[in-house]
Motif scaffolding. Structure first.
Motif, PDB file in Angstrom:
ATOM      1  N   TYR A  63       7.879  -0.543 -15.589  1.00  0.00           N
ATOM      2  CA  TYR A  63       6.980  -2.193 -16.034  1.00  0.00           C
ATOM      3  C   TYR A  63       6.445  -2.016 -17.459  1.00  0.00           C
ATOM      4  N   HIS A 103       4.258  -8.375 -21.134  1.00  0.00           N
ATOM      5  CA  HIS A 103       3.780  -7.364 -21.789  1.00  0.00           C
ATOM      6  C   HIS A 103       4.965  -6.554 -22.212  1.00  0.00           C
ATOM      7  N   PHE A 149      -5.659  -5.766 -14.070  1.00  0.00           N
ATOM      8  CA  PHE A 149      -5.321  -5.665 -12.853  1.00  0.00           C
ATOM      9  C   PHE A 149      -5.576  -3.989 -12.348  1.00  0.00           C
ATOM     10  N   GLU A 254       7.723 -13.736 -10.206  1.00  0.00           N
ATOM     11  CA  GLU A 254       6.758 -13.351  -9.530  1.00  0.00           C
ATOM     12  C   GLU A 254       5.416 -13.971  -9.884  1.00  0.00           C
ATOM     13  N   LYS A 292      -7.997  -6.582  -2.653  1.00  0.00           N
ATOM     14  CA  LYS A 292      -6.702  -5.794  -2.388  1.00  0.00           C
ATOM     15  C   LYS A 292      -7.242  -4.412  -1.611  1.00  0.00           C
ATOM     16  N   GLN A 329       3.853  -3.023  -2.353  1.00  0.00           N
ATOM     17  CA  GLN A 329       2.986  -3.350  -0.913  1.00  0.00           C
ATOM     18  C   GLN A 329       3.072  -2.152   0.003  1.00  0.00           C
TER      19      GLN A 329
HETATM   20  O1  ISL Z   1       0.504  -4.343  -7.225  1.00  0.00           O
HETATM   21  C1  ISL Z   1      -0.018  -5.406  -7.145  1.00  0.00           C
HETATM   22  C2  ISL Z   1      -0.857  -5.737  -5.751  1.00  0.00           C
HETATM   23  O2  ISL Z   1      -1.208  -4.167  -5.371  1.00  0.00           O
HETATM   24  C3  ISL Z   1      -0.242  -6.650  -8.007  1.00  0.00           C
HETATM   25  O3  ISL Z   1      -1.559  -6.728  -8.392  1.00  0.00           O
HETATM   26  C4  ISL Z   1       0.723  -6.133  -8.932  1.00  0.00           C
HETATM   27  O4  ISL Z   1       0.139  -5.388  -9.902  1.00  0.00           O
HETATM   28  C5  ISL Z   1       1.120  -7.614  -9.532  1.00  0.00           C
HETATM   29  O5  ISL Z   1       1.618  -8.339  -8.400  1.00  0.00           O
HETATM   30  C6  ISL Z   1       2.030  -7.488 -10.777  1.00  0.00           C
HETATM   31  O6  ISL Z   1       3.090  -6.621 -10.149  1.00  0.00           O
HETATM   32  C7  ISL Z   1       3.910  -6.638 -11.073  1.00  0.00           C
HETATM   33  O7  ISL Z   1       3.604  -6.385 -12.433  1.00  0.00           O
HETATM   34  C8  ISL Z   1       2.938  -5.195 -12.667  1.00  0.00           C
HETATM   35  C9  ISL Z   1       3.579  -3.873 -12.156  1.00  0.00           C
HETATM   36  O8  ISL Z   1       2.794  -2.882 -12.283  1.00  0.00           O
HETATM   37  C10 ISL Z   1       4.246  -4.242 -10.776  1.00  0.00           C
HETATM   38  O9  ISL Z   1       5.109  -3.106 -10.172  1.00  0.00           O
HETATM   39  C11 ISL Z   1       5.126  -5.484 -10.862  1.00  0.00           C
HETATM   40  O10 ISL Z   1       5.778  -5.850  -9.529  1.00  0.00           O
HETATM   41  C12 ISL Z   1       2.879  -4.761 -14.346  1.00  0.00           C
HETATM   42  O11 ISL Z   1       4.229  -5.098 -14.979  1.00  0.00           O
END
Ligand code: ISL
Ligand code: CA
Length: 560
Positions: A63, A103, A149, A254, A292, A329
Motif C-alpha cells: 500500500y 498517497h 492512522f 474504500e 479500534k 480486519q
Molecule cells: O486497518 C484499518 C482498520 O484497522 C483501517 O484503519 C485502515 O487502515 C483503513 O481502512 C485504510 O485501509 C487501507 O489503506 C491503508 C492500508 O494500510 C490498508 O491495508 C488499506 O486497506 C493505507 O494504504
C-alpha cells in the motif's frame, strides 16, 4: 433497479503476499495465484480483487507504491501479471486492481524529487508545510494536530528543506496533493494505462481522504480535516469523466467514516462517481468507546440495526458492497461466529448472511474454508505496521503487555494475513520455504484439500450460495425488509422482487432458538415453502410458522 453485471457478481479478494508461493521464498506471488485459478473457478466467483502488486518497499505490504506501472519483483514480472489476467479472462472471470492514490511511497520518483528542494517541479505533488514556532513552548511544532492512522502525528519533518510533509498513514506513505492538477492528470493517465491493458475495474484505497480542508486547520473533537473533504466529489466526478466513463468497469471506493447519505453521494446511480463503497460501520460494533483496539461485547439487535440501516437507506439509490472481513480486519468466523465447537455451522450461517443481503458480496481469501484468527505468543511474530506501531505506543504509555496482546488477538490485521491453508503438509502447502508470516497452527484441520474432500464443508456451502445467486434474481435485486428487530438471538429478513420472496432466518448463537413467523410482516399463501439452502438437514415440508433453530442454524426459504 437497473441491472448491472457487477451487481450480479461475487468478488473474491486476494492478498497476494499470503495466497500462494510458487518459488519457495516464503512470499506469495503471481505465479502462485495462476496455479490456483481453477480452484477459484470451481468456487464460482466472478471477479478477483487483487490487493496491490506494484513496486513497493513494503512498509505497508504494497500500500506504499514506488512505481504504479510496474510489478513488485517479489511477486513476479509484468508478463506474469499479463498471464494472470489472460488466465482469468479465459475462465470467464474478471480482475479489479487496487488503486492507491491518496498517497504513494516516499521512494516513488515523485517524492524523491519533491523532497529535494522547495522549488523542485515535483514539490507540489505532496503536501509540505513549515512548522509552527511553538508558541505554547511545549516543543510541538507540527503544522497542525492531525494524527496518523498508524499512531503518532501525521506530519514528518524533513531536514533537506526544513519543512514537514503530511502522511495520514505511515511516514513512508506521503499524501499526494490532489489540489495540484498535474497530480490528478498523472493518476488519470496511469488508470487509463491499466484499463487499456484490459482490467475490469478498481478498488480505490481510502478514496474519501484525497481532499483536504484548505488551510489544513487543526481538527477539533469529532471533526476531521481530511475525511470527505470539500473537493472530493469534484475529483471523483472528474476521474469518472476523464477515465472511468470510457470503460465498462466496476469501481468500489474504500471510504472510512461515512454515513449512508455520504455513500449515496459517492455511489448514487445518477452521480457519475463510483459503483459502490466499502463502509465500516459494522466493523466498529465490537470496539466500545476506545476505538479500534477496544474489545467490547456486541448485541445482535445493534448488528441488525446497522446492517438494516444500510440496506434500507441505499435501497433504490445506491448499491451496497457486502463484506464481513478483509485484509485489515479479523476473521469473520472468530469475530461474529464460533471458531471452536461450531466452526462449520457458524461459518455457513455467516456465509448465508453475506450472500443474501442486497449488494455485491466480497469473499476474503480463506473465508471459504473457515480460516480463523491467530494468536502468536510473541509480538516479534507480528509483521503489520499498524499493529507494531500501536504496540510500541501503548507500551510507551504504560499499558500492560498481555492486555495489548489481547487487543491484537481480537483486532490485529495479521489475523487475516496468515498464509492461505492449502493442505496439511508443512506450512499448509503455502510455501516450501519459510513463510513471511507464520501459518496458523490449525492448518492440519482447516485447509483447502480437506474442504474439497468433504461435501459438507464450508467451501461447498459458499459454492452453492454463489450458484443460487445466478439462478434467483431476487437474491441480487430483491428489496430487504427486517422481520424481527428486537430478537437478540435470531436475525430474520425477507427479500422481495415482484412475486418472488425469500425468507432468511439465522440463529446467531450456540443455543437453540424459537422462531415465530409474524404473518403481518411476511405474507404468503401456503404454510410450506421451498428450502433453498440450510446448514443443517431440514425435514421436507416443515411448517415454518414456528421453528426451533439449532445452534447457528441458517435457512433460506423461497415463498410463493
Ligand atoms: O486497518 C484499518 C482498520 O484497522 C483501517 O484503519 C485502515 O487502515 C483503513 O481502512 C485504510 O485501509 C487501507 O489503506 C491503508 C492500508 O494500510 C490498508 O491495508 C488499506 O486497506 C493505507 O494504504
Ligand atoms: Ca514467491
Amino acid at each position: 433497479m437497473v441491472k448491472k453485471w457487477w451487481k450480479e457478481s461475487v468478488v473474491y479478494q486476494i492478498y497476494p503476499r499470503s495466497f500462494m508461493d510458487s518459488n519457495g521464498d516464503g512470499v506469495g506471488d503471481l505465479k502462485g495465484i495462476i496455479s490456483k485459478l481453477d480452484y477459484l473457478k470451481n468456487l464460482g466467483v466472478d471477479v478477483i480483487w487483487l490487493c496491490p502488486v506494484y513496486e513497493s518497499p513494503n512498509d505497508d505490504n504494497g500500500y506504499d507504491i514506488s512505481n504504479y506501472q510496474s510489478i513488485m519483483s517479489e511477486f513476479g514480472t509484468m508478463k506474469d501479471w499479463e498471464d494472470l489476467l489472460a488466465g482469468l479472462h479465459d475462465r470467464g472471470m474478471k480482475l479489479i486492481m487496487d488503486l492507491v492514490v491518496n498517497h504513494s511511497s516516499d521512494e516513488h520518483a515523485w517524492f524523491v524529487e519533491s523532497r529535494k528542494s522547495k522549488d523542485n517541479p515535483y514539490r507540489d505533488y505532496y503536501i509540505w508545510r513549515s512548522g509552527k514556532d511553538d508558541p505554547e513552548g511545549d516543543g510541538v511544532t507540527e503544522p497542525n494536530n492531525w494524527g496518523s492512522f498508524f499512531s503518532g502525528s501525521a506530519w514528518q519533518y524533513d531536514e533537506a528543506t526544513a519543512e514537514y510533509f503530511l502522511h495520514i498513514f505511515s511516514k513512508k506513505q506521503p499524501d499526494l496533493n490532489w489540489e495540484n492538477e498535474k497530480v490528478r492528470k498523472e493518476v488519470y493517465d496511469m488508470m487509463t494505462w491499466w484499463l487499456d491493458k484490459g482490467i475490469d475495474g478498481f478498488r480505490m484505497d481510502v478514496i474519501n481522504l484525497i481532499s483536504k480542508v484548505p488551510g489544513l486547520p487543526d481538527s477539533k473533537e469529532g471533526e476531521s480535516g481530511f475525511i470527505n473533504g470539500p473537493r472530493v466529489h469534484e475529483f471523483m466526478q472528474e476521474m469518472n469523466r476523464e477515465v472511468l466513463s470510457k470503460y465498462d468497469v466496476m469501481t468500489v471506493g474504500e471510504t472510512c467514516d461515512v454515513t449512508p447519505d455520504d455513500a449515496i453521494l459517492f455511489a448514487g446511480e445518477d452521480r457519475g462517481e463510483l459503483n459502490m463503497v466499502f463502509q465500516f460501520e459494522l466493523m466498529g460494533i465490537d470496539s466500545g468507546p476506545t476505538g479500534k483496539w477496544g474489545v467490547a461485547p456486541w448485541k445482535l439487535s445493534e448488528f441488525k440495526k446497522i446492517v438494516s440501516k444500510w440496506q434500507v437507506e441505499l435501497q433504490g439509490k445506491a448499491w451496497n458492497s457486502i463484506y464481513l472481513n478483509n485484509h485489515d480486519q479479523p476473521r469473520l468466523l472468530s469475530r461474529f461466529g464460533n471458531d471452536g465447537e461450531h466452526h462449520s455451522v457458524s461459518g455457513k450461517m455467516l456465509a448465508t448472511l453475506l450472500h443474501t443481503l442486497q449488494g455485491t458480496p466480497y469473499i476474503y481469501q480463506g473465508e471459504e474454508i473457515g480460516m480463523t484468527n491467530v494468536r502468536f505468543e510473541s509480538i516479534d511474530e507480528y509483521k503489520d505496521i499498524e499493529t507494531l506501531n500501536m504496540y510500541r505506543e501503548y507500551r510507551d504509555n504504560g499499558h500492560d503487555h498481555s492486555a495489548i496482546m489481547n487487543s491484537i488477538y481480537a483486532k490485529g490485521r495479521d489475523n487475516a494475513r496468515t498464509p492461505m491453508q492449502w493442505n496439511d503438509e508443512a506450512n499448509a502447502g503455502f510455501t516450501t520455504g519459510t513463510p513471511w508470516l507464520a501459518v496458523n497452527p490449525n492448518y492440519k484441520e482447516i485447509n483447502v484439500e480437506s474442504a474439497l474432500a468433504d461435501e459438507g464443508s464450508i467451501f461447498y456451502y459458499y459454492k452453492k450460495l454463489i450458484e443460487l445467486r445466478k439462478r434467483h434474481d431476487v437474491i441480487v435485486y430483491g428489496e430487504y425488509v427486517l422481520v424481527d428487530a428486537e430478537n437478540e438471538q435470531i436475525y430474520a429478513y425477507t427479500r422481495t422482487l415482484g412475486k418472488e420472496q425469500l425468507l432468511v432466518i439465522l440463529n446467531f448463537y450456540e443455543h437453540p432458538a424459537r422462531f415465530v413467523l409474524d404473518r403481518e410482516k411476511v405474507s404468503f399463501d401456503s404454510n410450506t415453502a421451498e428450502l433453498l439452502i440450510s446448514n443443517y438437514d431440514v425435514p421436507a415440508d416443515q411448517d415454518i410458522d414456528q421453528l426451533i433453530l439449532r445452534p447457528y442454524e441458517a435457512r433460506v426459504y423461497k415463498l410463493t
